[in-house]
Enzyme design. Structure first.
Site, PDB file in Angstrom:
ATOM      1  N   TYR A  10      10.157   6.757   3.106  1.00  0.00           N
ATOM      2  CA  TYR A  10      10.292   6.667   4.568  1.00  0.00           C
ATOM      3  C   TYR A  10       9.879   5.280   5.048  1.00  0.00           C
ATOM      4  O   TYR A  10      10.627   4.609   5.761  1.00  0.00           O
ATOM      5  CB  TYR A  10       9.432   7.757   5.221  1.00  0.00           C
ATOM      6  CG  TYR A  10       9.629   7.901   6.712  1.00  0.00           C
ATOM      7  CD1 TYR A  10      10.819   8.406   7.222  1.00  0.00           C
ATOM      8  CD2 TYR A  10       8.625   7.538   7.609  1.00  0.00           C
ATOM      9  CE1 TYR A  10      10.998   8.543   8.602  1.00  0.00           C
ATOM     10  CE2 TYR A  10       8.799   7.676   8.980  1.00  0.00           C
ATOM     11  CZ  TYR A  10       9.993   8.180   9.472  1.00  0.00           C
ATOM     12  OH  TYR A  10      10.166   8.327  10.830  1.00  0.00           O
TER      13      TYR A  10
HETATM   14  N1  LIG Z   1       8.767  12.475  15.184  1.00  0.00           N
HETATM   15  C1  LIG Z   1       8.084  11.372  14.932  1.00  0.00           C
HETATM   16  O1  LIG Z   1       6.851  11.363  14.958  1.00  0.00           O
HETATM   17  C2  LIG Z   1       8.810  10.096  14.626  1.00  0.00           C
HETATM   18  C3  LIG Z   1       8.091   8.896  14.699  1.00  0.00           C
HETATM   19  C4  LIG Z   1       8.764   7.697  14.494  1.00  0.00           C
HETATM   20  C5  LIG Z   1      10.118   7.685  14.249  1.00  0.00           C
HETATM   21  N2  LIG Z   1      10.794   8.866  14.169  1.00  0.00           N
HETATM   22  C6  LIG Z   1      12.252   8.784  13.943  1.00  0.00           C
HETATM   23  O2  LIG Z   1      12.906   9.388  15.031  1.00  0.00           O
HETATM   24  C7  LIG Z   1      14.223   9.788  14.631  1.00  0.00           C
HETATM   25  C8  LIG Z   1      14.517  11.161  15.217  1.00  0.00           C
HETATM   26  O3  LIG Z   1      13.667  12.103  14.603  1.00  0.00           O
HETATM   27  P1  LIG Z   1      12.952  13.293  15.402  1.00  0.00           P
HETATM   28  O4  LIG Z   1      11.498  13.054  15.309  1.00  0.00           O
HETATM   29  O5  LIG Z   1      13.594  13.473  16.717  1.00  0.00           O
HETATM   30  O6  LIG Z   1      13.213  14.490  14.385  1.00  0.00           O
HETATM   31  P2  LIG Z   1      14.139  15.797  14.398  1.00  0.00           P
HETATM   32  O7  LIG Z   1      13.911  16.544  15.661  1.00  0.00           O
HETATM   33  O8  LIG Z   1      13.889  16.453  13.101  1.00  0.00           O
HETATM   34  O9  LIG Z   1      15.629  15.195  14.432  1.00  0.00           O
HETATM   35  C9  LIG Z   1      16.209  14.565  13.332  1.00  0.00           C
HETATM   36  C10 LIG Z   1      17.684  14.454  13.622  1.00  0.00           C
HETATM   37  O10 LIG Z   1      18.327  13.727  12.568  1.00  0.00           O
HETATM   38  C11 LIG Z   1      19.455  14.470  12.134  1.00  0.00           C
HETATM   39  N3  LIG Z   1      19.740  14.212  10.729  1.00  0.00           N
HETATM   40  C12 LIG Z   1      18.868  14.171   9.698  1.00  0.00           C
HETATM   41  N4  LIG Z   1      19.515  13.939   8.539  1.00  0.00           N
HETATM   42  C13 LIG Z   1      20.836  13.856   8.863  1.00  0.00           C
HETATM   43  C14 LIG Z   1      22.002  13.639   8.114  1.00  0.00           C
HETATM   44  N5  LIG Z   1      21.981  13.451   6.779  1.00  0.00           N
HETATM   45  N6  LIG Z   1      23.197  13.604   8.765  1.00  0.00           N
HETATM   46  C15 LIG Z   1      23.257  13.795  10.100  1.00  0.00           C
HETATM   47  N7  LIG Z   1      22.178  13.992  10.867  1.00  0.00           N
HETATM   48  C16 LIG Z   1      20.977  14.026  10.255  1.00  0.00           C
HETATM   49  C17 LIG Z   1      19.068  15.926  12.364  1.00  0.00           C
HETATM   50  O11 LIG Z   1      20.257  16.697  12.412  1.00  0.00           O
HETATM   51  P3  LIG Z   1      20.269  18.292  12.005  1.00  0.00           P
HETATM   52  O12 LIG Z   1      18.973  18.870  12.545  1.00  0.00           O
HETATM   53  O13 LIG Z   1      21.468  18.796  12.729  1.00  0.00           O
HETATM   54  O14 LIG Z   1      20.347  18.332  10.537  1.00  0.00           O
HETATM   55  C18 LIG Z   1      18.350  15.834  13.696  1.00  0.00           C
HETATM   56  O15 LIG Z   1      19.279  15.832  14.756  1.00  0.00           O
HETATM   57  C19 LIG Z   1      14.232   9.702  13.103  1.00  0.00           C
HETATM   58  O16 LIG Z   1      14.931   8.550  12.710  1.00  0.00           O
HETATM   59  C20 LIG Z   1      12.753   9.558  12.742  1.00  0.00           C
HETATM   60  O17 LIG Z   1      12.570   8.843  11.555  1.00  0.00           O
HETATM   61  C21 LIG Z   1      10.189  10.069  14.341  1.00  0.00           C
END
Ligand SMILES: NC(=O)c1ccc[n+]([C@@H]2O[C@H](COP(=O)([O-])OP(=O)(O)OC[C@H]3O[C@@H](n4cnc5c(N)ncnc54)[C@H](OP(=O)(O)O)[C@@H]3O)[C@@H](O)[C@H]2O)c1
Length: 257
Positions: A158
């Site tokens: 990651y």
């Molecule tokens: N949450 C945190 O603390 C945090 C902090 C920093 C950065 N981020 C970043 O924020 C971004 C959004 O994450 P989130 O926290 O909102 O998490 P989340 O609610 O789990 O959402 C992740 C999204 O990515 C999609 N996804 C994952 N793998 C995929 C694939 N192979 N093809 C198409 N879609 C895919 C998922 O789609 P499906 O569910 O439909 O599979 C979901 O819509 C990510 O890039 C993550 O690294 C998160």
């Protein structure tokens, strides 16, 4: 005076729209007048989101697919033209964790993490940038993470992939200035399914999410809507003199060192 929508008539592709920050961004962008092409894998959640947007009077379509596939990214750009006749910007939220210590991590999971977190954004940029060059005030927002700067237990794939993504975003901003503004956001701990999954990799999983919020200067987890507001600012004309930047949106956690 009537309120001006910040993205009126603009067409955006949003990846990772079926959950968390992507969903919050889609709802906010739609309220601000954008037409949306939404990507995710979960068809049920994608259809529900489209119907929520349509009920509010907005326009969106959902394309189910894997962002790591070149063809899905091509299809997203084609769909923007088919349905809305243009493309003005991208918000790349899709991402995965690929948890495991270096010695335990399967090389296939390492590769998959890079494919979803880095290759996918490269593919989408590859198809979208030539079209964005034809539009006035095109903007791209790329969701990186504070993990590009900071290590976390059992998160080598990651952290390394997010650092590569940050470099890709900066490179794209330099290559496509002044026509397209390209910025990154680096969220800290945000209350989405991903952070709850990430907790499994910490020594005390039960306390990891709670501690992540408490450890920020603002003493709480971020909410997906906090992140959506920054995406809106960076996608709209309000940020018209900002490109190639990376914005920490982390409750102050990086400032603590
Ligand atoms: N949450 C945190 O603390 C945090 C902090 C920093 C950065 N981020 C970043 O924020 C971004 C959004 O994450 P989130 O926290 O909102 O998490 P989340 O609610 O789990 O959402 C992740 C999204 O990515 C999609 N996804 C994952 N793998 C995929 C694939 N192979 N093809 C198409 N879609 C895919 C998922 O789609 P499906 O569910 O439909 O599979 C979901 O819509 C990510 O890039 C993550 O690294 C998160």
């Amino acid at each position: 005076m009537e309120k001006q929508n910040k993205l009126q008539g603009k067409t955006f592709i949003i990846t990772g729209a079926s959950s968390g920050m992507g969903k919050a961004t889609a709802l906010l962008f739609s309220k601000e007048g954008a037409e949306l092409v939404l990507s995710g894998r979960n068809v049920e959640r994608g259809i529900e989101l489209v119907s929520e947007i349509e009920t509010m009077g907005g326009k969106a379509i959902f394309l189910a697919g894997d962002v790591a596939e070149l063809t899905h990214n091509q299809a997203l750009v084609e769909a923007a033209f088919q349905h809305f006749g243009k493309l003005d910007g991208l918000v790349c939220h899709a991402g995965m964790l690929g948890l495991g210590a270096i010695t335990d991590l399967e090389p296939s999971l390492w590769r998959e993490t890079f494919a979803v977190n880095v290759d996918a954004v490269f593919y989408l940029l590859k198809f979208a940038l030539p079209e964005l060059l034809k539009r006035p005030s095109a903007a791209v927002v790329i969701n990186v993470s504070i993990a590009a700067y900071k290590s976390f237990p059992n998160h080598p794939a990651y952290c390394a992939s997010k650092a590569a993504l940050l470099a890709l975003a900066k490179q794209a901003a330099v290559e496509y200035a002044p026509s397209i503004r390209i910025n990154s956001i680096c969220p800290g701990p945000v209350d989405t399914p991903l952070i709850h999954a990430s907790a499994a990799a910490f020594p005390d999983p039960a306390k990891a999410v709670e501690n992540a919020g408490k450890n920020t200067l603002l003493q709480r987890l971020g909410q997906p809507e906090d992140i959506a507001k920054l995406c809106l600012f960076l996608a709209s004309e309000e940020s018209s003199w900002i490109t190639g930047a990376a914005f920490n949106i982390d409750g102050g956690i990086l400032a603590k060192g």
